[in-house]
Design a protein around this motif. Structure first.
Motif, PDB file in Angstrom:
ATOM      1  N   LEU A   1     -12.209  49.568   3.420  1.00  0.00           N
ATOM      2  CA  LEU A   1     -10.492  50.289   3.254  1.00  0.00           C
ATOM      3  C   LEU A   1     -10.164  51.079   4.106  1.00  0.00           C
ATOM      4  O   LEU A   1     -11.121  52.130   4.345  1.00  0.00           O
ATOM      5  N   ALA A   2      -9.287  51.145   4.929  1.00  0.00           N
ATOM      6  CA  ALA A   2      -8.789  51.972   5.847  1.00  0.00           C
ATOM      7  C   ALA A   2      -7.658  52.642   5.537  1.00  0.00           C
ATOM      8  O   ALA A   2      -6.275  52.290   5.283  1.00  0.00           O
ATOM      9  N   ASP A   3      -7.902  54.019   5.296  1.00  0.00           N
ATOM     10  CA  ASP A   3      -6.974  54.912   4.933  1.00  0.00           C
ATOM     11  C   ASP A   3      -6.133  54.664   3.642  1.00  0.00           C
ATOM     12  O   ASP A   3      -4.817  54.902   3.630  1.00  0.00           O
ATOM     13  N   VAL A   4      -6.835  54.414   2.630  1.00  0.00           N
ATOM     14  CA  VAL A   4      -6.163  54.059   1.299  1.00  0.00           C
ATOM     15  C   VAL A   4      -7.200  54.231   0.092  1.00  0.00           C
ATOM     16  O   VAL A   4      -8.332  53.900   0.449  1.00  0.00           O
ATOM     17  N   THR A   5      -6.602  54.978  -0.976  1.00  0.00           N
ATOM     18  CA  THR A   5      -7.620  55.113  -2.183  1.00  0.00           C
ATOM     19  C   THR A   5      -6.812  54.546  -3.411  1.00  0.00           C
ATOM     20  O   THR A   5      -5.569  54.261  -3.114  1.00  0.00           O
ATOM     21  N   PRO A   6      -7.546  54.547  -4.222  1.00  0.00           N
ATOM     22  CA  PRO A   6      -6.781  54.099  -5.612  1.00  0.00           C
ATOM     23  C   PRO A   6      -5.653  55.045  -6.083  1.00  0.00           C
ATOM     24  O   PRO A   6      -4.993  54.606  -7.144  1.00  0.00           O
ATOM     25  N   TRP A   7      -5.558  56.189  -5.558  1.00  0.00           N
ATOM     26  CA  TRP A   7      -4.581  57.049  -5.982  1.00  0.00           C
ATOM     27  C   TRP A   7      -3.808  57.576  -5.019  1.00  0.00           C
ATOM     28  O   TRP A   7      -4.133  57.638  -3.763  1.00  0.00           O
TER      29      TRP A   7
ATOM     30  N   PHE B   1      -9.310  40.218   7.653  1.00  0.00           N
ATOM     31  CA  PHE B   1      -8.568  41.363   7.806  1.00  0.00           C
ATOM     32  C   PHE B   1      -7.191  41.507   7.537  1.00  0.00           C
ATOM     33  O   PHE B   1      -6.217  40.599   7.619  1.00  0.00           O
ATOM     34  N   LEU B   2      -6.955  42.421   6.694  1.00  0.00           N
ATOM     35  CA  LEU B   2      -5.433  42.564   6.163  1.00  0.00           C
ATOM     36  C   LEU B   2      -4.758  43.935   6.797  1.00  0.00           C
ATOM     37  O   LEU B   2      -5.334  45.031   6.403  1.00  0.00           O
ATOM     38  N   HIS B   3      -3.699  43.907   7.381  1.00  0.00           N
ATOM     39  CA  HIS B   3      -2.880  44.879   7.892  1.00  0.00           C
ATOM     40  C   HIS B   3      -2.063  45.883   6.801  1.00  0.00           C
ATOM     41  O   HIS B   3      -1.940  45.370   5.735  1.00  0.00           O
ATOM     42  N   GLY B   4      -1.709  46.700   7.421  1.00  0.00           N
ATOM     43  CA  GLY B   4      -0.736  47.761   6.762  1.00  0.00           C
ATOM     44  C   GLY B   4       0.732  47.366   6.521  1.00  0.00           C
ATOM     45  O   GLY B   4       0.864  46.425   7.228  1.00  0.00           O
ATOM     46  N   GLY B   5       1.256  47.893   5.624  1.00  0.00           N
ATOM     47  CA  GLY B   5       2.769  47.466   5.211  1.00  0.00           C
ATOM     48  C   GLY B   5       3.549  47.833   6.597  1.00  0.00           C
ATOM     49  O   GLY B   5       3.389  48.958   7.077  1.00  0.00           O
ATOM     50  N   GLY B   6       4.256  46.905   6.961  1.00  0.00           N
ATOM     51  CA  GLY B   6       5.138  47.025   8.168  1.00  0.00           C
ATOM     52  C   GLY B   6       4.425  46.689   9.496  1.00  0.00           C
ATOM     53  O   GLY B   6       4.927  46.634  10.654  1.00  0.00           O
TER      54      GLY B   6
ATOM     55  N   GLY C   1      -3.788  59.156  12.489  1.00  0.00           N
ATOM     56  CA  GLY C   1      -3.082  59.224  11.315  1.00  0.00           C
ATOM     57  C   GLY C   1      -2.978  58.137  10.468  1.00  0.00           C
ATOM     58  O   GLY C   1      -3.537  57.047  10.924  1.00  0.00           O
ATOM     59  N   HIS C   2      -1.964  57.908   9.621  1.00  0.00           N
ATOM     60  CA  HIS C   2      -1.768  56.671   8.810  1.00  0.00           C
ATOM     61  C   HIS C   2      -1.239  55.751   9.701  1.00  0.00           C
ATOM     62  O   HIS C   2      -0.187  56.177  10.235  1.00  0.00           O
ATOM     63  N   MET C   3      -1.566  54.397   9.487  1.00  0.00           N
ATOM     64  CA  MET C   3      -1.073  53.260  10.404  1.00  0.00           C
ATOM     65  C   MET C   3       0.655  52.778  10.034  1.00  0.00           C
ATOM     66  O   MET C   3       0.815  52.978   8.721  1.00  0.00           O
ATOM     67  N   VAL C   4       1.306  52.656  11.072  1.00  0.00           N
ATOM     68  CA  VAL C   4       2.764  52.190  10.825  1.00  0.00           C
ATOM     69  C   VAL C   4       2.873  51.144  11.852  1.00  0.00           C
ATOM     70  O   VAL C   4       1.933  50.566  12.491  1.00  0.00           O
ATOM     71  N   SER C   5       4.123  50.587  11.717  1.00  0.00           N
ATOM     72  CA  SER C   5       4.475  49.184  12.473  1.00  0.00           C
ATOM     73  C   SER C   5       4.253  49.580  13.968  1.00  0.00           C
ATOM     74  O   SER C   5       4.437  50.554  14.617  1.00  0.00           O
ATOM     75  N   GLY C   6       3.543  48.680  14.554  1.00  0.00           N
ATOM     76  CA  GLY C   6       3.291  48.660  15.909  1.00  0.00           C
ATOM     77  C   GLY C   6       2.069  49.299  16.490  1.00  0.00           C
ATOM     78  O   GLY C   6       1.628  49.157  17.604  1.00  0.00           O
TER      79      GLY C   6
END
Length: 261
Positions: A95-101, A3-8, A226-231
């Motif tokens: 992939l969770a909420d990410v595409t190549p564009w 599992f790889l998390h999102g930025g932040g 919505g899109h994931m962020v810190s926390g």
């Protein structure tokens, strides 16, 4: 499963999903990406995608068998490139909420906001308000839940990530330079796209375009997020992930834990 998390974010974002799938028979590992959580910050400040992919290559080689990669946002782009470049290491991709564009205008707004929050906060409540602004959806949770995701320095609270990872040279060239699209065109493993209902970075047009490039792509819309962020945690994606996995081969003997490169 890696599992790889999102930025932040940090490895805790996927904790519940990793544990749940570990209980169901998957060998589940939730990682801190370089420069995040408990992983070391890059001594040379280099957070290029090839560095992240090299980390994955080393980790999967150590496990001794191909892995299912589950990536959110930044972690999703890393997982996408790894799946394309290291087909002998990856047997499925989610992939969770990410595409190549990427809509760079929207993405730049998010990146600018992350650079501002990297300057720190006086209180946890102030940090919680910043998270709500980034997500675009109110969390309505106890702000104190964020304290575990922060570090204290000189009386101020900071997220537990290296602000250098958000520099344009590391996060902007993948979309504009075609790096992600090129990886998608080479994708040959079963893949799932889970897109958030209130995402500010993934559009329906991008989802359709992804399906044109990868005709066998599984797609699910995740309601209410919505899109994931810190926390944040990424628990909302678990049901869709389960459905995708059920269509794949049987899991390995059960085990789950969290780790870091």
């Amino acid at each position: 499963m890696l599992f790889l998390h999102g930025g932040g974010q940090s490895r805790s974002a996927w904790r519940a999903a990793a544990r749940a799938l570990g209980d169901e028979g998957y060998y589940s590992i939730s990682l801190d990406l370089r420069g995040h959580g408990d992983s070391d910050w890059a001594a040379d400040g280099n957070y290029a995608f090839d560095r992240h992919v090299a980390d994955l290559d080393t980790i999967i080689a150590g496990l001794g068998q191909p892995a299912i990669l589950v990536g959110a946002s930044l972690g999703g782009h890393i997982a996408l490139i790894a799946a394309a470049n290291l087909p002998h290491r990856v047997r499925a991709l989610a992939l969770a909420d990410v595409t190549p564009w990427i809509d760079e205008t929207e993405a730049d707004t998010l990146r600018a906001a992350m650079r501002r929050v990297a300057e720190g906060f006086d209180t946890v409540a102030e940090a919680a308000a910043a998270v709500d602004r980034l997500r675009g959806v109110a969390s309505n949770g106890d702000p104190e839940r964020l304290r575990a995701h922060m570090r204290e320095e000189n009386g101020r609270l900071y997220w537990r990530w290296d602000p250098r990872f958000i520099q344009d040279e590391f996060v902007r060239h993948g979309g504009e330079g075609g790096l992600f699209a090129a990886a998608a065109a080479r994708l040959r493993v079963p893949a799932l796209l889970m897109h958030a209902e209130f995402s500010t970075v993934v559009s329906e047009a991008q989802v359709l375009r992804f399906q044109e490039v990868v005709p066998d792509l599984h797609c699910e819309r995740i309601a209410g997020v919505g899109h994931m962020v810190s926390g944040d945690d990424n628990d909302a994606y678990l049901p869709a992930l389960r459905r995708f996995l059920s269509s794949q081969e049987s899991p390995a003997p059960s085990r789950s834990f969290q780790s870091r490169p």
